[in-house]
Design a protein around this motif. Structure first.
Motif, mmCIF file in Angstrom:
data_model
loop_
_atom_site.group_PDB
_atom_site.id
_atom_site.type_symbol
_atom_site.label_atom_id
_atom_site.label_comp_id
_atom_site.label_asym_id
_atom_site.label_seq_id
_atom_site.Cartn_x
_atom_site.Cartn_y
_atom_site.Cartn_z
ATOM 1 N N ASP A 10 0.012 11.209 -9.803
ATOM 2 C CA ASP A 10 1.311 11.000 -9.167
ATOM 3 C C ASP A 10 1.982 8.909 -8.676
ATOM 4 O O ASP A 10 2.547 9.063 -7.886
ATOM 5 C CB ASP A 10 1.407 11.628 -7.294
ATOM 6 N N ARG A 18 5.587 7.268 -8.220
ATOM 7 C CA ARG A 18 5.658 7.699 -6.615
ATOM 8 C C ARG A 18 5.180 6.471 -5.691
ATOM 9 O O ARG A 18 5.664 5.850 -4.586
ATOM 10 C CB ARG A 18 5.578 8.646 -5.725
ATOM 11 N N SER A 19 3.870 6.614 -6.119
ATOM 12 C CA SER A 19 2.937 5.627 -5.217
ATOM 13 C C SER A 19 3.126 4.021 -5.448
ATOM 14 O O SER A 19 3.231 3.459 -4.841
ATOM 15 C CB SER A 19 1.237 5.708 -5.784
ATOM 16 N N GLY A 54 -0.271 4.579 0.398
ATOM 17 C CA GLY A 54 -1.057 5.130 1.181
ATOM 18 C C GLY A 54 -1.263 6.188 1.015
ATOM 19 O O GLY A 54 -1.146 7.333 0.926
ATOM 20 N N THR A 55 -0.664 6.868 -0.864
ATOM 21 C CA THR A 55 -0.692 7.462 -1.368
ATOM 22 C C THR A 55 -2.478 7.394 -2.130
ATOM 23 O O THR A 55 -2.430 6.505 -2.578
ATOM 24 C CB THR A 55 -0.089 8.384 -2.732
ATOM 25 N N ASP A 82 0.571 -1.280 0.120
ATOM 26 C CA ASP A 82 -0.373 -0.202 0.309
ATOM 27 C C ASP A 82 0.675 1.405 0.020
ATOM 28 O O ASP A 82 2.130 1.451 0.433
ATOM 29 C CB ASP A 82 -1.181 -0.178 1.342
ATOM 30 N N PRO A 84 7.163 2.239 -2.663
ATOM 31 C CA PRO A 84 6.696 1.203 -2.031
ATOM 32 C C PRO A 84 7.337 -0.214 -2.359
ATOM 33 O O PRO A 84 7.664 -0.981 -1.637
ATOM 34 C CB PRO A 84 6.040 2.019 -0.937
#
Lengths: 119, 335, 145
Positions: free
Chosen positions: B199, B202-203, B193-194, B191, B206
């Motif tokens: 975007d 960046r997601s 978190g975004t 997850d 992780p």
């Protein structure tokens, strides 16, 4: 037809868009959020009679943005309600904006028939 | 073939018999042009609509890989394939013309390595002689499904990634060839978190980190043993974020780390925002650039971590956070 | 534990937007479209001699047509990328949203494609407009009693 009209149109029209862009970038909103917000604001400003004043000083600068759409809808609804009573709000709401909406539908249809998306 | 550590697999006899990379106009104007097998000068790929165009790219990738491997479709025992469209439509509809046993897979933009991992497992387990792995993506089909109509005048922010128009296919075999698929790490859903679908690079960072960490731990591997570590489509901001994330876990990504989304386009001169994305991003860089460099002896050991954002427009509208996944494979040159 | 680290780093690496540049570009294009609108308004009122209400309507219709055409020609999206809110907020943005949605769905045919999808993006504007007009008008109507 004087140049002050044009200057004011440019300034008012530009300013409304500038405010929208700042909201877009600072609050990470989507375009659809913005237009919905501005339509609602245009409608509510009619309550305070502010939008009529804005149109007086900005002319096209206040008529071209989508906020004027909200204003026109409210204005038309009121005009009709003055003639036939409360029901007029529903029956007359599209009176002033009918041209814009009908033409948007018509032209969207024709253009979609004629052209192809380019990607 | 056996499981190693928590998420990884080591393969005994899996080699790449042939591969193909087909692209669209913008990719052909990019820095990796000479590594692609074929291209189209127009986004329609000589077809009537976007979906047909992507199907054309997909079937071209299949056909070219078959020709390069000197094989006919009948000799392929099974194909693992997928794409970004709903119900992996492009793969499904393209394969109507091929009677190859088909397993559809969806890993969003990580489909290229996902399909390879599946193919390698089946092959190393003794199934068949040749297994094909293919994927595609198209800028217009993904724009119109995930974002806006292509002619919409909305402004795209710089963080956005640009879906690569292209397709890539690889044929796996147990016979020894010059390129070997030695290891893999299957990703877990991470997850981000975004919630910002504009975007995406960046997601997925992780997820890329989790798979990278797992791979290094499972194999007790050192980062520097790889000539090249590639993430699929994190692009400019995602790659930056990954480096920072890695640092938090004492992993220093150095000069041997790159991202396919940043390699496939000329970021300074092409209107591609943060860089490339899409299933084809990792696929064409891997099957085009990496494989060709290996065959030329310029690359020996490459870790490819294709990344996928497992989002859906409805979930995004429901304000759900975006889950990501990353699947890794290791390609090694046979000396 | 890891999740917190991810959150921390992702929050720290948020991509900045060039607000000043975007705002000036929006101001410029929004202003120019308003200028065009003013020119049309004057033309219809002073040259064609139409009354104000009709001229205003015709100005909107003209802008809608131009935006639709530019969308079909594949030019509006480039203007939009530069202008941001400057091309979304004017009525031209409304027209573009309808035309682009209709155009994109062309491959699904006239009924299932063009007709069905035309209001995909613009629907929100019309709903918001009607609902807010209803409430605003009701309020004004009640207060004037």
């Amino acid at each position: 037809m004087n140049w002050v009209d044009y200057l004011m149109a440019f300034l008012v029209g530009g300013l409304i868009c500038l405010i929208a862009q700042i909201l877009l970038d600072c609050f990470r909103l989507l375009p659809v959020h913005l237009v919905v917000l501005f339509v609602i604001v245009g409608s509510f400003l009619e309550i305070l009679k502010i939008y009529d004043w804005l149109i007086k000083i900005g002319r096209a600068g206040a008529l071209v943005p989508i906020s004027s759409f909200g204003h026109s809808l409210t204005h038309a609804a009121l005009l009709e309600s003055e003639k036939i009573g409360y029901l007029g709000i529903l029956t007359g709401v599209f009176d002033l904006t009918a041209g814009g909406i009908a033409s948007a539908i018509l032209f969207a249809f024709i253009i979609a028939l004629v052209f192809k998306p380019k990607g | 073939m056996r499981k190693v550590g928590k998420q990884s697999i080591v393969f005994d006899n899996v080699y790449l018999k042939s591969s193909s990379a087909v692209v669209g106009p913008l990719e052909m104007q990019g820095p990796l042009a000479k590594y692609f097998d074929a291209h189209y000068d127009n986004l329609y790929c000589e077809k009537q609509n976007w979906e047909q165009a992507e199907m054309q790219l997909f079937t071209d990738a299949l056909d070219i890989a078959l020709v390069k491997g000197n094989l006919t479709p009948d000799e392929i025992d099974l194909i693992f394939a997928g794409d970004l469209n709903n119900q992996i439509t492009v793969a499904n509809y393209s394969l109507r013309d091929y009677s190859i046993p088909y397993v559809g897979v969806y890993g969003a933009c990580s489909t290229s390595t996902l399909s390879l991992i599946n193919g390698a497992c089946l092959l190393d387990g003794g199934f068949g002689r040749y297994i094909m792995c293919a994927t595609s993506s198209h800028n217009a089909t993904s724009e119109r499904q995930f974002r806006y109509p292509t002619e919409y005048g909305g402004q795209k922010p710089d963080s956005i990634t640009f879906t690569v128009t292209g397709a890539g296919a690889g044929i796996l075999t147990r016979q020894i060839t010059d390129v070997r698929l030695t290891k893999a790490t299957v990703g877990t859903v991470v997850d981000s978190g975004t919630t910002d679908s504009l975007d995406m690079g960046r997601s997925m960072a992780p997820a890329a980190l989790q798979t990278l960490k797992a791979h290094l731990e499972d194999f007790q591997e050192d980062l520097n043993s790889f000539d090249l570590i590639l993430t699929g489509d994190l692009s400019t901001y995602g790659a930056k974020t990954l480096k920072e994330l890695a640092r938090e876990f004492k992993i220093e990504l150095g000069n041997n780390y790159h991202d396919c989304g940043m390699l496939v386009y000329d970021l300074d001169n092409q209107p591609v925002f943060a860089g490339g994305s899409g299933c084809a991003c990792a696929a064409v860089v891997m099957y085009g650039y990496v494989v060709k460099q290996m065959l030329a002896g310029r690359l020996n050991k490459v870790l490819i971590i294709a990344t996928g954002a497992l989002l859906n427009p409805i979930m995004v509208a429901q304000k759900e956070t975006i889950p990501g996944i990353a699947h890794a494979v290791v390609l090694e040159r046979v000396k | 534990m890891e999740k917190q680290i991810y959150q921390k780093v992702l929050n720290n690496t948020k991509v900045k937007r060039p607000v000043v540049k975007n705002s000036l570009q929006a101001f410029l294009v929004g202003g120019i479209i308003a200028l065009l609108g003013q020119a049309l308004l004057d033309f219809y009122q002073l040259v064609v001699n139409l009354e104000e209400k009709v001229a205003t309507s015709l100005m909107s219709i003209t802008l809608v047509f131009l935006a639709s055409l530019l969308t079909g020609l594949g030019i509006y999206d480039r203007i939009g990328q530069f202008a941001g809110a400057g091309s979304i907020i004017p009525i031209t943005g409304f027209s573009n949203s309808m035309t682009s949605a209709a155009l994109e769905s062309k491959s699904e045919g006239i009924v299932l494609g063009i007709m069905t999808n035309m209001f995909k993006l613009a629907g929100a504007v019309i709903v918001a407009g009607i609902v807010s007009a209803f409430f605003s008008a009701t309020l004004i109507y009640l207060f004037s009693r």
